[in-house]
Design a protein around this motif. Structure first.
Motif, mmCIF file in Angstrom:
data_model
loop_
_atom_site.group_PDB
_atom_site.id
_atom_site.type_symbol
_atom_site.label_atom_id
_atom_site.label_comp_id
_atom_site.label_asym_id
_atom_site.label_seq_id
_atom_site.Cartn_x
_atom_site.Cartn_y
_atom_site.Cartn_z
ATOM 1 N N ALA A 251 0.820 -1.214 0.000
ATOM 2 C CA ALA A 251 0.000 0.000 0.000
ATOM 3 C C ALA A 251 0.849 1.258 0.000
ATOM 4 O O ALA A 251 0.503 2.259 -0.653
ATOM 5 C CB ALA A 251 -0.929 -0.015 1.212
ATOM 6 N N GLN A 252 1.974 1.240 0.721
ATOM 7 C CA GLN A 252 2.856 2.407 0.760
ATOM 8 C C GLN A 252 3.487 2.670 -0.605
ATOM 9 O O GLN A 252 3.654 3.820 -1.015
ATOM 10 C CB GLN A 252 3.950 2.213 1.817
ATOM 11 N N ASP A 253 3.812 1.605 -1.312
ATOM 12 C CA ASP A 253 4.378 1.757 -2.656
ATOM 13 C C ASP A 253 3.359 2.380 -3.609
ATOM 14 O O ASP A 253 3.693 3.266 -4.402
ATOM 15 C CB ASP A 253 4.833 0.398 -3.204
ATOM 16 N N ILE A 254 2.115 1.908 -3.524
ATOM 17 C CA ILE A 254 1.061 2.454 -4.387
ATOM 18 C C ILE A 254 0.850 3.929 -4.091
ATOM 19 O O ILE A 254 0.650 4.747 -5.007
ATOM 20 C CB ILE A 254 -0.264 1.678 -4.199
ATOM 21 N N GLU A 255 0.891 4.294 -2.810
ATOM 22 C CA GLU A 255 0.753 5.704 -2.442
ATOM 23 C C GLU A 255 1.894 6.525 -3.031
ATOM 24 O O GLU A 255 1.685 7.649 -3.503
ATOM 25 C CB GLU A 255 0.738 5.837 -0.915
ATOM 26 N N LEU A 256 3.094 5.942 -3.029
ATOM 27 C CA LEU A 256 4.243 6.613 -3.646
ATOM 28 C C LEU A 256 4.010 6.823 -5.129
ATOM 29 O O LEU A 256 4.337 7.887 -5.672
ATOM 30 C CB LEU A 256 5.508 5.790 -3.420
ATOM 31 N N TRP A 257 3.419 5.833 -5.803
ATOM 32 C CA TRP A 257 3.155 5.968 -7.237
ATOM 33 C C TRP A 257 2.225 7.149 -7.500
ATOM 34 O O TRP A 257 2.424 7.898 -8.465
ATOM 35 C CB TRP A 257 2.517 4.693 -7.776
ATOM 36 N N HIS A 258 1.229 7.306 -6.649
ATOM 37 C CA HIS A 258 0.321 8.445 -6.796
ATOM 38 C C HIS A 258 1.089 9.758 -6.627
ATOM 39 O O HIS A 258 0.911 10.705 -7.408
ATOM 40 C CB HIS A 258 -0.818 8.367 -5.772
ATOM 41 N N ASP A 259 1.927 9.823 -5.610
ATOM 42 C CA ASP A 259 2.686 11.046 -5.348
ATOM 43 C C ASP A 259 3.628 11.364 -6.510
ATOM 44 O O ASP A 259 3.730 12.521 -6.941
ATOM 45 C CB ASP A 259 3.492 10.903 -4.054
ATOM 46 N N LEU A 260 4.320 10.348 -7.007
ATOM 47 C CA LEU A 260 5.255 10.556 -8.113
ATOM 48 C C LEU A 260 4.523 11.025 -9.362
ATOM 49 O O LEU A 260 4.972 11.946 -10.056
ATOM 50 C CB LEU A 260 6.017 9.256 -8.414
ATOM 51 N N ALA A 261 3.392 10.389 -9.649
ATOM 52 C CA ALA A 261 2.645 10.733 -10.854
ATOM 53 C C ALA A 261 2.110 12.159 -10.788
ATOM 54 O O ALA A 261 2.171 12.913 -11.770
ATOM 55 C CB ALA A 261 1.499 9.742 -11.054
ATOM 56 N N GLU A 262 1.595 12.536 -9.619
ATOM 57 C CA GLU A 262 1.057 13.899 -9.470
ATOM 58 C C GLU A 262 2.172 14.937 -9.534
ATOM 59 O O GLU A 262 1.990 16.025 -10.098
ATOM 60 C CB GLU A 262 0.292 14.002 -8.156
ATOM 61 N N ALA A 263 3.337 14.591 -8.994
ATOM 62 C CA ALA A 263 4.448 15.544 -8.985
ATOM 63 C C ALA A 263 5.074 15.729 -10.365
ATOM 64 O O ALA A 263 5.694 16.758 -10.635
ATOM 65 C CB ALA A 263 5.515 15.087 -7.994
#
Length: 275
Positions: A251-263
């Motif tokens: 779940a933490q990795d998926i959250e990171l993917w969201h952050d990276l994509a938005e950034a």
């Protein structure tokens, strides 16, 4: 299997054009700079990419490929065949999982499903199933060259010699597995995964030999101040699955993917110049 959000069928000769135009191909994260002349159509002639931009039906597919944060492949070979009997590639992003399976057809089908289908799809691709219970842990010492020579893709003569050697080495410690090897009842599995995780970039490969009597997986011990020893160890199917689970995104990795994509939503990366 969960119904896909989106299905794209395209001719095999257009597949690489699509992947080369969308998938990141460098060490960093981000959408690659796309040639504004790039055009790829699906099997029905509808544009997947037109002038470097996604076609009307394929915006989500385009984004999912462009924002890929995980690439996972599973290949299975029956016996000593050189061509895989099954091949699956999964691309993961904040948008879900895109799957591609090998097929004898002249077309390739890409399916985009929710991220929640990842475990199911990996389990199906590895074809792990119930085997005879293994009573204890046995390790058969082998030389590194045997593991290299027996792998799919190596010279056919080398593979046959390595196979015969492994059959002989397992005869005493694992007679049932040795009998299956001698009869050609074996299957090779290779799993490769690369993903962006909260711990950094994970790049991991797994390999084992599957027989009706159990799984043989390579292990090593020693090193640092002693010589490294290599062996093939008997493994329960549940243990093999647990090893795979430990490599999959959490779940933490998926959250990171969201952050990276938005950034990086408005950025484009020229990976050819990335060092």
């Amino acid at each position: 299997m969960t119904q896909p959000h989106l299905v794209c069928v395209l001719n095999n000769d257009h597949l690489m054009e699509l992947l080369e135009a969308t998938l990141p191909d460098g060490p960093g994260y981000g959408r690659r700079a796309i040639d504004d002349t790039a055009t790829v159509a699906d099997h029905h002639g509808r544009p997947i990419i037109a002038a470097g931009k996604p076609g009307p039906r394929y915006g989500l597919l385009f984004s999912a490929l462009a924002e890929t944060a995980m690439t996972l492949s599973v290949m299975l070979w029956d016996g000593l065949e050189q061509e895989p009997s099954s091949s699956t590639v999964l691309w993961g992003s904040r948008h879900g999982i895109i799957s591609m399976h090998n097929t004898p057809l002249e077309t390739t089908t890409l399916e985009l499903t929710s991220g929640g289908t990842l475990y199911e799809q990996v389990f199906d691709a590895t074809n792990l199933g119930p085997l005879s219970p293994v009573s204890d842990t046995v390790q058969v010492p082998v030389k590194p060259r045997l593991l290299t020579n027996i792998a799919p893709g190596m010279d056919e003569t080398q593979r046959r010699k390595a196979h015969d050697e492994l059959t002989r080495l397992t005869a005493q410690a694992l007679p049932e597995i040795s009998a299956h090897l001698a009869a050609g009842r074996l299957r090779f599995m290779m799993l490769s995964i690369k993903l962006f995780s909260v711990d950094g970039i994970i790049d991991h490969d797994m390999f084992w030999i599957d027989t009706p009597a159990g799984i043989l997986a390579p292990v090593s011990s020693g090193g640092m101040f002693s010589r490294t020893k290599h062996a093939l160890a008997i493994m329960h199917p549940w243990a093999a699955w647990q090893n795979i689970l430990e490599q999959l995104p959490n779940a933490q990795d998926i959250e990171l993917w969201h952050d990276l994509a938005e950034a990086t939503a408005t950025e484009r990366v020229n990976f050819d110049s990335t060092t």
